[in-house]
Design an enzyme around this catalytic site. Structure first.
Site, PDB file in Angstrom:
ATOM      1  CB  THR A  87       3.437  -9.951  -3.590  1.00  0.00           C
ATOM      2  OG1 THR A  87       2.608 -10.448  -4.667  1.00  0.00           O
ATOM      3  CG2 THR A  87       4.889  -9.939  -4.028  1.00  0.00           C
ATOM      4  CG  ASN A 126      -0.655  -3.560  -1.290  1.00  0.00           C
ATOM      5  OD1 ASN A 126      -0.895  -4.625  -1.866  1.00  0.00           O
ATOM      6  ND2 ASN A 126       0.173  -3.462  -0.276  1.00  0.00           N
ATOM      7  CG  HIS A 144      -2.955  -4.396  -9.266  1.00  0.00           C
ATOM      8  ND1 HIS A 144      -2.681  -5.525  -8.526  1.00  0.00           N
ATOM      9  CD2 HIS A 144      -2.497  -4.662 -10.522  1.00  0.00           C
ATOM     10  CE1 HIS A 144      -2.077  -6.434  -9.288  1.00  0.00           C
ATOM     11  NE2 HIS A 144      -1.939  -5.922 -10.498  1.00  0.00           N
TER      12      HIS A 144
HETATM   13  C1  BJW Z   1       2.910 -11.622   4.450  1.00  0.00           C
HETATM   14  C2  BJW Z   1       2.380 -11.175   5.665  1.00  0.00           C
HETATM   15  C3  BJW Z   1       3.222 -10.393   6.480  1.00  0.00           C
HETATM   16  C4  BJW Z   1       0.858 -12.320   4.662  1.00  0.00           C
HETATM   17  N1  BJW Z   1       4.468 -10.121   6.067  1.00  0.00           N
HETATM   18  N2  BJW Z   1       4.135 -11.358   4.090  1.00  0.00           N
HETATM   19  C5  BJW Z   1       0.145 -14.853 -17.495  1.00  0.00           C
HETATM   20  C6  BJW Z   1      -0.038 -16.150 -17.060  1.00  0.00           C
HETATM   21  C7  BJW Z   1      -1.261 -16.549 -16.502  1.00  0.00           C
HETATM   22  C8  BJW Z   1      -2.321 -15.652 -16.349  1.00  0.00           C
HETATM   23  C9  BJW Z   1      -2.145 -14.374 -16.778  1.00  0.00           C
HETATM   24  C10 BJW Z   1      -0.931 -13.980 -17.345  1.00  0.00           C
HETATM   25  N3  BJW Z   1      -1.025 -12.658 -17.659  1.00  0.00           N
HETATM   26  C11 BJW Z   1      -2.249 -12.225 -17.298  1.00  0.00           C
HETATM   27  C12 BJW Z   1      -2.953 -13.243 -16.765  1.00  0.00           C
HETATM   28  C13 BJW Z   1      -4.345 -13.170 -16.215  1.00  0.00           C
HETATM   29  C14 BJW Z   1      -4.403 -12.559 -14.823  1.00  0.00           C
HETATM   30  C15 BJW Z   1      -3.540 -13.395 -13.871  1.00  0.00           C
HETATM   31  O1  BJW Z   1      -2.421 -13.099 -13.546  1.00  0.00           O
HETATM   32  N4  BJW Z   1      -4.093 -14.481 -13.371  1.00  0.00           N
HETATM   33  C16 BJW Z   1      -3.352 -15.357 -12.434  1.00  0.00           C
HETATM   34  C17 BJW Z   1      -4.094 -15.401 -11.109  1.00  0.00           C
HETATM   35  C18 BJW Z   1      -3.126 -16.681 -13.068  1.00  0.00           C
HETATM   36  N5  BJW Z   1      -3.968 -11.153 -14.837  1.00  0.00           N
HETATM   37  C19 BJW Z   1      -4.777 -10.187 -15.205  1.00  0.00           C
HETATM   38  O2  BJW Z   1      -5.919 -10.395 -15.572  1.00  0.00           O
HETATM   39  C20 BJW Z   1      -4.225  -8.773 -15.175  1.00  0.00           C
HETATM   40  N6  BJW Z   1      -4.491  -8.109 -16.402  1.00  0.00           N
HETATM   41  C21 BJW Z   1      -3.815  -8.376 -17.517  1.00  0.00           C
HETATM   42  O3  BJW Z   1      -2.886  -9.152 -17.538  1.00  0.00           O
HETATM   43  O4  BJW Z   1      -4.246  -7.678 -18.625  1.00  0.00           O
HETATM   44  C22 BJW Z   1      -3.760  -8.092 -19.898  1.00  0.00           C
HETATM   45  C23 BJW Z   1      -4.629  -9.228 -20.355  1.00  0.00           C
HETATM   46  C24 BJW Z   1      -5.963  -9.019 -20.514  1.00  0.00           C
HETATM   47  C25 BJW Z   1      -6.764 -10.074 -20.948  1.00  0.00           C
HETATM   48  C26 BJW Z   1      -6.197 -11.328 -21.168  1.00  0.00           C
HETATM   49  C27 BJW Z   1      -4.831 -11.528 -20.978  1.00  0.00           C
HETATM   50  C28 BJW Z   1      -4.039 -10.455 -20.580  1.00  0.00           C
HETATM   51  C29 BJW Z   1      -4.944  -7.948 -14.113  1.00  0.00           C
HETATM   52  C30 BJW Z   1      -4.700  -8.418 -12.730  1.00  0.00           C
HETATM   53  C31 BJW Z   1      -5.494  -7.568 -11.742  1.00  0.00           C
HETATM   54  C32 BJW Z   1      -5.405  -8.079 -10.321  1.00  0.00           C
HETATM   55  N7  BJW Z   1      -6.352  -7.396  -9.541  1.00  0.00           N
HETATM   56  C33 BJW Z   1      -6.392  -7.622  -8.093  1.00  0.00           C
HETATM   57  C34 BJW Z   1      -7.521  -6.759  -7.509  1.00  0.00           C
HETATM   58  C35 BJW Z   1      -7.071  -5.298  -7.479  1.00  0.00           C
HETATM   59  C36 BJW Z   1      -8.096  -4.397  -6.933  1.00  0.00           C
HETATM   60  C37 BJW Z   1      -8.482  -4.712  -5.515  1.00  0.00           C
HETATM   61  O5  BJW Z   1      -7.631  -4.676  -4.598  1.00  0.00           O
HETATM   62  O6  BJW Z   1      -9.646  -4.965  -5.344  1.00  0.00           O
HETATM   63  O7  BJW Z   1      -5.150  -7.268  -7.490  1.00  0.00           O
HETATM   64  S1  BJW Z   1      -6.555  -9.343  -7.627  1.00  0.00           S
HETATM   65  C38 BJW Z   1      -5.503  -9.265  -6.231  1.00  0.00           C
HETATM   66  O8  BJW Z   1      -4.284 -10.028  -6.447  1.00  0.00           O
HETATM   67  C39 BJW Z   1      -5.049  -7.796  -6.147  1.00  0.00           C
HETATM   68  C40 BJW Z   1      -3.624  -7.941  -5.719  1.00  0.00           C
HETATM   69  O9  BJW Z   1      -2.929  -6.737  -6.014  1.00  0.00           O
HETATM   70  C41 BJW Z   1      -3.163  -9.130  -6.498  1.00  0.00           C
HETATM   71  C42 BJW Z   1      -1.937  -9.802  -5.933  1.00  0.00           C
HETATM   72  O10 BJW Z   1      -2.173 -10.325  -4.665  1.00  0.00           O
HETATM   73  P1  BJW Z   1      -1.064 -10.148  -3.528  1.00  0.00           P
HETATM   74  O11 BJW Z   1      -0.890  -8.733  -3.206  1.00  0.00           O
HETATM   75  O12 BJW Z   1       0.139 -10.903  -3.891  1.00  0.00           O
HETATM   76  O13 BJW Z   1      -1.831 -10.801  -2.272  1.00  0.00           O
HETATM   77  P2  BJW Z   1      -1.952 -12.342  -1.836  1.00  0.00           P
HETATM   78  O14 BJW Z   1      -3.050 -12.423  -0.829  1.00  0.00           O
HETATM   79  O15 BJW Z   1      -2.037 -13.227  -2.986  1.00  0.00           O
HETATM   80  O16 BJW Z   1      -0.551 -12.657  -1.120  1.00  0.00           O
HETATM   81  C43 BJW Z   1      -0.165 -12.066   0.096  1.00  0.00           C
HETATM   82  C44 BJW Z   1       1.183 -12.664   0.496  1.00  0.00           C
HETATM   83  O17 BJW Z   1       1.628 -11.980   1.654  1.00  0.00           O
HETATM   84  C45 BJW Z   1       1.129 -14.159   0.852  1.00  0.00           C
HETATM   85  O18 BJW Z   1       2.166 -14.857   0.162  1.00  0.00           O
HETATM   86  C46 BJW Z   1       1.350 -14.190   2.369  1.00  0.00           C
HETATM   87  O19 BJW Z   1       2.092 -15.310   2.792  1.00  0.00           O
HETATM   88  C47 BJW Z   1       2.122 -12.925   2.583  1.00  0.00           C
HETATM   89  N8  BJW Z   1       1.949 -12.307   3.918  1.00  0.00           N
HETATM   90  N9  BJW Z   1       1.110 -11.580   5.855  1.00  0.00           N
HETATM   91  C48 BJW Z   1       4.925 -10.586   4.941  1.00  0.00           C
HETATM   92  N10 BJW Z   1       2.828  -9.886   7.754  1.00  0.00           N
END
Ligand code: BJW
Ligand code: ZN
Length: 248
Positions: free
Chosen positions: A193, A104, A121
């Protein structure tokens, strides 16, 4: 409903643990009113996170991306830490070795008192210069309808928000600390997450492979649920205080 036997068992394991690592995501701040990314309310003006949180979107439409961050800054400034954040700050005080790894960018863990933490992040309340890399704090929010966009305080070039977008590298020191904690902990907690964004989503997997007890707390099952030793389905603001022990 929580299963009392398993929550008591998890509480006991956590109480005895010497080394604890925790990964949090947007769900931990949901009860503070901060929208998550992938839940039903996660869209902003019909855009998904992946359409806005990437360098290409900023290159082609910095105004749109800054408007989104302005809206999110406003929401996050209005928000207050909830019981889930406070429970984790309490665990930080109590545990001998501890690291909170948060995805976050909202500052709520820090505002709740967490100290041993890394923001893998970035942080939404900082700008980074697109030319010279200078970083400075910024809480301004008003970029709608042609409001001026932030520039670097040092060289005057266009500034961007200091967060990690898709396709960008995570900050090396923070990520290394996160993997080190995952590799060496006795207990790893994944809370609020969806665990779909890598490399963050790899941390609980690494911890489990290295023999840690994996505890998941989330509103719904994720792909981690099948490898978790304990999976508590519900709100983190309700479950974390019970798990961590400041509520019976
Ligand atoms: C509750 C609740 C309550 C609700 N109580 N629970 C390997 C495999 C495939 C792809 C890749 C890989 N390695 C890298 C990649 C590419 C990519 C990636 O992962 N893509 C996937 C989507 C497939 N990753 C990247 O690009 C990363 N960089 C990287 O790997 O660099 C090296 C590289 C470069 C070039 C090529 C290859 C490698 C960077 C990732 C950056 C993510 N950025 C964001 C934005 C951050 C800034 C901002 O906030 O604006 O980060 S995107 C967004 O997603 C944000 C979050 O931190 C992140 C995760 O989301 P999160 O926190 O899990 O939220 P939600 O909404 O998804 O889930 C919430 C959960 O809470 C839900 O399950 C609900 O049920 C639950 N919930 N209320 C408890 N009350
Ligand atoms: Zn600059």
């Amino acid at each position: 409903m929580l299963n009392n036997d398993s929550i008591n068992q998890a509480r006991e394991i956590l109480r005895k643990a010497q080394r604890i690592a925790v990964l949090t995501g947007a769900g931990i701040s949901a009860e503070s009113g901060v929208p998550t990314f992938r839940d039903k309310d996660g869209l902003w003006r019909k855009f998904s996170a992946s359409e806005l949180a990437n360098p290409e979107a900023f290159r082609t439409n910095p105004q749109l991306v800054w408007e989104w961050y302005g809206w999110r800054r406003r929401e996050m400034l209005k928000a207050k830490p909830n019981a889930g954040h406070f429970a984790l700050a309490e665990l930080d005080k109590r545990a001998s070795e501890f690291l909170l790894i948060t995805q976050n960018v909202d500052n709520l863990h820090r505002r709740a008192g967490s100290q041993r933490m890394v923001e893998i992040h970035g942080n939404i309340f900082r700008n980074r210069c697109t030319e010279c890399g200078h970083i400075e704090p910024d809480e301004s929010c008003d970029f709608d309808e042609g409001g001026t966009l932030p520039v670097c305080g040092k060289c005057g070039a266009m500034a961007r928000v200091d967060v990690v977008w898709f396709g960008e590298q995570l900050p090396e020191k923070e990520l290394t600390a996160g993997f080190h904690a995952a590799e060496s902990c006795d207990v790893f907690i994944s809370a609020g997450t969806s665990a779909v964004v890598y490399p963050a989503a790899g941390l609980p997997e690494v911890a489990k492979l290295r023999g840690a007890t994996l505890i998941e707390v989330n509103l719904e099952p994720t792909h981690l649920t099948q490898i978790a030793d304990f999976s508590f389905i519900g709100k983190s603001g309700e479950i974390m205080p019970i798990l961590i022990g400041n509520v019976e």
